[in-house]
Scaffold this motif. Structure first.
Motif, PDB file in Angstrom:
ATOM      1  N   MET A 257      66.685  97.862  16.349  1.00  9.59           N
ATOM      2  CA  MET A 257      65.910  96.956  17.125  1.00  9.59           C
ATOM      3  C   MET A 257      65.495  95.676  15.692  1.00  9.59           C
ATOM      4  N   ASN A 258      65.724  96.191  14.501  1.00 15.16           N
ATOM      5  CA  ASN A 258      65.403  95.214  13.291  1.00 15.16           C
ATOM      6  C   ASN A 258      66.292  95.759  12.219  1.00 15.16           C
ATOM      7  N   PRO A 259      67.663  95.000  12.295  1.00 14.52           N
ATOM      8  CA  PRO A 259      68.787  95.455  11.416  1.00 14.52           C
ATOM      9  C   PRO A 259      68.367  95.392  10.065  1.00 14.52           C
ATOM     10  N   VAL A 260      67.588  93.979   9.931  1.00 10.98           N
ATOM     11  CA  VAL A 260      67.266  93.626   8.392  1.00 10.98           C
ATOM     12  C   VAL A 260      65.793  93.480   8.293  1.00 10.98           C
ATOM     13  N   LEU A 261      65.380  94.098   7.396  1.00 13.50           N
ATOM     14  CA  LEU A 261      63.938  93.885   6.782  1.00 13.50           C
ATOM     15  C   LEU A 261      64.019  93.820   5.626  1.00 13.50           C
ATOM     16  N   LEU A 262      63.094  92.625   5.114  1.00 14.26           N
ATOM     17  CA  LEU A 262      63.008  92.163   3.782  1.00 14.26           C
ATOM     18  C   LEU A 262      61.447  92.666   3.481  1.00 14.26           C
ATOM     19  N   LYS A 263      61.098  93.254   2.260  1.00 20.20           N
ATOM     20  CA  LYS A 263      59.785  93.910   1.939  1.00 20.20           C
ATOM     21  C   LYS A 263      59.557  93.144   0.524  1.00 20.20           C
TER      22      LYS A 263
ATOM     23  N   GLY B 166      67.813 100.191   8.474  1.00 19.03           N
ATOM     24  CA  GLY B 166      66.751 101.243   8.211  1.00 19.03           C
ATOM     25  C   GLY B 166      66.638 101.907   7.131  1.00 19.03           C
ATOM     26  N   GLN B 167      67.589 101.464   6.165  1.00 18.71           N
ATOM     27  CA  GLN B 167      67.570 102.103   4.687  1.00 18.71           C
ATOM     28  C   GLN B 167      67.742 101.120   3.631  1.00 18.71           C
ATOM     29  N   ALA B 168      66.918 101.301   2.531  1.00 17.25           N
ATOM     30  CA  ALA B 168      66.884 100.438   1.351  1.00 17.25           C
ATOM     31  C   ALA B 168      67.994 100.521   0.673  1.00 17.25           C
TER      32      ALA B 168
ATOM     33  N   GLN C  56      62.671  93.877  -1.463  1.00 16.68           N
ATOM     34  CA  GLN C  56      63.526  95.033  -1.286  1.00 16.68           C
ATOM     35  C   GLN C  56      64.179  94.714   0.125  1.00 16.68           C
ATOM     36  N   VAL C  57      65.535  95.023   0.083  1.00 16.44           N
ATOM     37  CA  VAL C  57      66.506  94.713   1.333  1.00 16.44           C
ATOM     38  C   VAL C  57      66.572  95.958   2.056  1.00 16.44           C
ATOM     39  N   ILE C  58      66.384  96.047   3.272  1.00 10.18           N
ATOM     40  CA  ILE C  58      66.731  97.199   4.097  1.00 10.18           C
ATOM     41  C   ILE C  58      67.685  96.817   5.250  1.00 10.18           C
TER      42      ILE C  58
ATOM     43  N   LEU D  56      41.516 110.368 -10.966  1.00 13.23           N
ATOM     44  CA  LEU D  56      40.471 110.824  -9.936  1.00 13.23           C
ATOM     45  C   LEU D  56      40.979 112.303  -9.584  1.00 13.23           C
ATOM     46  N   LEU D  57      42.159 112.231  -9.322  1.00  9.44           N
ATOM     47  CA  LEU D  57      42.926 113.473  -8.855  1.00  9.44           C
ATOM     48  C   LEU D  57      44.008 113.759 -10.045  1.00  9.44           C
ATOM     49  N   GLU D  58      44.262 115.200 -10.115  1.00 19.20           N
ATOM     50  CA  GLU D  58      45.006 115.597 -11.315  1.00 19.20           C
ATOM     51  C   GLU D  58      46.623 115.718 -10.785  1.00 19.20           C
ATOM     52  N   PHE D  59      47.120 114.734 -10.707  1.00 22.52           N
ATOM     53  CA  PHE D  59      48.675 114.738 -10.400  1.00 22.52           C
ATOM     54  C   PHE D  59      49.340 113.584 -10.958  1.00 22.52           C
ATOM     55  N   VAL D  60      50.817 113.414 -10.979  1.00 22.69           N
ATOM     56  CA  VAL D  60      51.612 112.430 -11.601  1.00 22.69           C
ATOM     57  C   VAL D  60      52.600 111.962 -10.747  1.00 22.69           C
ATOM     58  N   THR D  61      52.956 110.522 -10.258  1.00 23.55           N
ATOM     59  CA  THR D  61      53.628 110.282  -9.327  1.00 23.55           C
ATOM     60  C   THR D  61      54.813 109.554  -9.817  1.00 23.55           C
ATOM     61  N   VAL D  62      56.113 109.939  -9.817  1.00 20.15           N
ATOM     62  CA  VAL D  62      57.390 109.162 -10.274  1.00 20.15           C
ATOM     63  C   VAL D  62      58.104 108.596  -8.989  1.00 20.15           C
ATOM     64  N   LEU D  63      58.370 107.408  -9.121  1.00 18.09           N
ATOM     65  CA  LEU D  63      58.990 106.687  -8.116  1.00 18.09           C
ATOM     66  C   LEU D  63      60.465 106.911  -8.464  1.00 18.09           C
ATOM     67  N   GLU D  64      61.066 107.117  -7.191  1.00 12.62           N
ATOM     68  CA  GLU D  64      62.353 107.593  -7.304  1.00 12.62           C
ATOM     69  C   GLU D  64      63.257 106.492  -5.997  1.00 12.62           C
ATOM     70  N   ALA D  65      64.640 106.509  -6.285  1.00 21.90           N
ATOM     71  CA  ALA D  65      65.349 105.712  -5.450  1.00 21.90           C
ATOM     72  C   ALA D  65      65.325 105.925  -3.987  1.00 21.90           C
ATOM     73  N   GLN D  66      65.304 107.212  -3.558  1.00 19.91           N
ATOM     74  CA  GLN D  66      65.331 107.599  -2.243  1.00 19.91           C
ATOM     75  C   GLN D  66      64.178 107.440  -1.635  1.00 19.91           C
ATOM     76  N   LYS D  67      63.903 106.771  -0.606  1.00 16.35           N
ATOM     77  CA  LYS D  67      62.547 106.622   0.025  1.00 16.35           C
ATOM     78  C   LYS D  67      62.294 107.987   0.969  1.00 16.35           C
ATOM     79  N   GLN D  68      61.290 108.302   1.057  1.00 17.07           N
ATOM     80  CA  GLN D  68      60.818 109.310   1.998  1.00 17.07           C
ATOM     81  C   GLN D  68      60.317 108.532   3.298  1.00 17.07           C
ATOM     82  N   LEU D  69      60.879 108.900   4.461  1.00 21.40           N
ATOM     83  CA  LEU D  69      60.943 108.398   5.724  1.00 21.40           C
ATOM     84  C   LEU D  69      60.689 109.347   6.700  1.00 21.40           C
ATOM     85  N   ARG D  70      59.478 109.426   7.247  1.00 21.40           N
ATOM     86  CA  ARG D  70      59.316 110.667   8.184  1.00 21.40           C
ATOM     87  C   ARG D  70      58.139 110.207   9.336  1.00 21.40           C
TER      88      ARG D  70
END
Length: 484
Positions: free
Chosen positions: A74-80, A93-95, A88-90, A358-372
């Motif tokens: 329904m939306n084959p090309v998405l630009l964010k 559905g996949q970046a 980011q070019v999607i 404010l919360l004890e955790f670390v975030t690492v940005l990874e190439a693979q998106k989580q989509l759920r």
């Protein structure tokens, strides 16, 4: 045989998304199997599809109007957009990566093939494909290699309806000027005009409609009235309209980040009769509130730096000292942690940024998106919740041992602080679940919460749009254009 009909607009926010939504529901009412389609979308509001991809939220709402589950075709090309010159070019559905405007222009041939492949699959399944254009077809600088407007219409040989918003002013100039800037073959494709958001006596407009048809040789297919108390999720622009509400309200503030994403998360709060929701932009004073919400972001480290420059870190600390509540969603959750790492330079320059701690955790940005698409219960009141995840970050740390949400797939999501003042979650759309929304509002300080069915509100307004088509448009001509 399948028919394709395209709606293009004289400007952004002319009503393209709204008209496609209306036509999808109008056709569905008649038992016609119709599917929405937008070749190329540029928006930071996105949805997760049934096939595990990402599309613009406007197409997800149009799918609801058509009675379908959202699908990446329904939306084959998405630009964010993640900067003023890059996005980011999607694809399907996949970046596939980040590109600046020059690189994407060179990539358009590949994107065009993806668009035509999706359209071909949809025409094989549905008798009517209802297409939404992007921006305006008269953007001369973007005409070469166009896949969003007339370039697509020419490629698939489909008719076009041109819509303009009279509430902006200059509606006849918009329509005639847009038509004049098209090539002769493109002009021939335009089968009629729609004027959107008209207020007043239609008799006063009639001389202009007669002149327009005489000047262009094309009919006005309808004049749609301005709808009061109407809501449809915005494709990109933040809706800051305020509904009339009572005196006892929960005060909620949301900072407007430069790359704020999925701000449609807050539509249920904006429409809630007991919530005073304010979006606070750059340079505006940060008001006192019961609840501060840090929204999603397409460029988390840069937007966190922006927050600090605008004085939000000190304001948040003061807010918490006085007992206020703080919620972070997706990128906002990542900001609550101790550090954000971007080793692959996914959102800008590679490096690390200190979080708000404010919360004890670390975030690492990874190439693979989580989509759920997910379901579960909040830690608050065990309230049922459903939503969707769209994030590149992977978070880890002790704070996540006290999750904000217990998901049905066995995972914990997000975190709650030990004192109960701070909650973070990756779930977009959590306020759309009535029970979860009520639990969060009680947590934020609202004692007696009125239950609001957001999905019923959206469905009501989709039906109102279909009523407008029936009452104010040339339905016989519409059926002809849809091949019926």
């Amino acid at each position: 045989m399948s028919a394709t009909l395209m709606v293009q607009g004289t400007t952004s926010d002319a009503g393209k998304s709204t008209l496609v939504t209306a036509l999808c529901r109008w056709l569905k009412r008649q038992g016609v199997s119709v599917v929405p389609f937008k070749p190329q979308n540029m928006a930071l509001n996105s949805a997760v599809t049934a096939d595990g991809g990402e599309i613009g939220r406007a197409q997800a709402v149009q799918a609801q109007a058509a009675g379908l589950a959202p699908h990446t075709d329904m939306n084959p090309v998405l630009l964010k957009p993640n900067s003023d010159t890059g996005a980011q070019v999607i694809i399907h559905g996949q970046a596939i990566g980040n590109m600046n405007a020059v690189d994407y222009h060179a990539y358009k041939q590949t994107a065009h093939a993806a668009v035509l492949a999706s359209h071909q699959r949809l025409t094989a399944q549905y008798p009517v494909v209802m297409v939404e254009g992007a921006g305006s077809p008269a953007e001369i600088n973007l005409r070469a290699g166009d896949i969003a407007n007339m370039g697509f219409a020419e490629a698939v040989d489909c008719p076009v309806i041109l819509i303009a918003d009279i509430d902006k002013g200059g509606v006849f100039a918009h329509l005639v000027g847009t038509l004049e800037l098209l090539s002769p073959s493109e002009q021939a494709r335009v089968k009629g005009f729609v004027i959107n958001r008209f207020r007043g006596d239609i008799a006063l407009l009639q001389p202009g409609l007669d002149w327009l048809q005489q000047r262009t040789g094309k009919p006005v297919l309808g004049v749609l009235p301005y709808l009061m108390d109407f809501h449809l999720e915005a494709e990109d622009a933040i809706d800051v309209r305020q509904a009339h509400k009572g005196a006892e309200l929960l005060k909620v503030v949301v900072p407007v980040l430069p790359r704020i994403s999925n701000h449609t998360d807050f539509d249920p709060l904006r429409l809630h009769p007991q919530v005073d929701l304010q979006f606070i932009g750059p340079g505006q004073a940060i008001p006192s509130a019961d609840l501060i919400i840090l929204p999603g972001s397409k460029s988390v480290r840069a937007d966190l730096a922006h927050l600090r420059e605008q004085g939000w870190e000190a304001a948040i600390q003061r807010h918490l000292r006085y007992g206020g509540k703080l919620l972070g969603i997706c990128g906002g959750l990542q900001m609550l942690g101790s550090r954000i790492d971007d080793p692959l330079a996914l959102e800008g320059t590679a490096g690390s940024s200190a979080g708000l701690g404010l919360l004890e955790f670390v975030t690492v940005l990874e190439a693979q998106k989580q989509l759920r698409n997910v379901q579960g219960v909040l830690s608050l009141e065990q309230a049922a919740v459903s939503g969707y995840e769209i994030h590149a970050g992977v978070s880890s740390g002790p704070a996540l041992e006290s999750p904000a949400v217990h998901l049905n797939d066995g995972r914990g999501d997000g975190a709650c602080s030990a004192d109960g003042q701070v909650i973070g979650t990756y779930l977009h759309g959590l306020f759309e679940s009535s029970a979860a929304c009520a639990a969060l509002l009680r947590w934020a300080g609202l004692r007696q919460v009125q239950q609001v069915d957001y999905h019923a509100l959206r469905e009501r307004d989709i039906e109102r749009l279909a009523d407008l088509v029936e009452a104010h448009m040339d339905t016989g001509k519409l059926r002809e254009l849809c091949g019926l």
